[in-house]
Scaffold this active site. Sequence first.
Site: not given
Length: 272
Positions: A152, A165
């Site tokens: 990401s 995350y």
Amino acid sequence: MSTKSDPFKLENKVAVITGAARGIGAAIAESLAERGANVLITDVDEQAAKDTAQRLNDKGLKAFSKTHNVTIESEWAAVIAYAEKNIGPIDILVNNAGIETASLIANCEVQDFEKVMNVNVTGVFLGIKYAVKAMQPGGTSGKGGNIVNLSSVAGIIGTSGHIAYHASKGAVRTMTKAAAIECAQLGTQIRVNSIHPAIVQTQMGTSFIQDFVDLKLVPDYATAEAAIKAAHPMGKFGEPSDVANAVIYLASDAAKWVTGTELVLDGGYTAA
Ligand code: NAD
């Protein structure tokens, strides 16, 4: 008529895509199948995985499904064995399954941090391990291949409220490079690359925006969405098909000289 062969073709390749019951994974499975691949859709959500495979079958595409929790090592062995027995030797693994949680650092419980690391990091590590074992010379598939890992932009830059995350996606980024180098140096004919999208319009994309509201960092969803969109120079979020197209490139011979790369898909978000 041109006789030039298409470097993007994936005819008869066998691809395993984790977390592919919905969202980005489902779009990747559909796009690979549309280019001729036989796809194995794996997910913890058994019924949704079956439904997605059936939807592709109804379109005349070659799709299979298998229940799979990426954090459980024995299930990886079972997924590879299932694919090799029922579909054929594996050419492509897309480590797509992932989760996100939101918490300010001072409130982030170790259990929540570890849950994200378990799915997003241990799950990807196990995927790389079992794909390499199968694809490397002498392995059960044994003809090299491609591993594409979903990281990401969160693996490159930070945001508030998502420490676990970010930690997990940063680990995916560097695990990818470590695996790429080892696979190349050992002459395995396995390429390993990572993809780094900004917000993509899926269930997770919506949750990620909602997190800023839930953490009281912004007053409401519309404000959060407008602020994040404004940070993207192109002024829009990604679509699952944008990620699927990147996987097609990395998994095909068009990218035959590409390994260890981080392909950023973000409408210019991290270019500034
Ligand atoms: P999503 O939440 O819509 O779908 C994730 C899928 O993974 C679901 O089908 C879920 O059942 C499955 N899953 C969850 N835990 C699993 C486990 N332990 N084992 C197997 N399957 C599991 O998410 P998405 O938006 O489609 O995201 C897919 C990937 O892309 C994730 O790795 C995510 O971190 C990454 N990503 C998403 C965005 C975004 O904005 N949507 C941006 C960048 C990166």
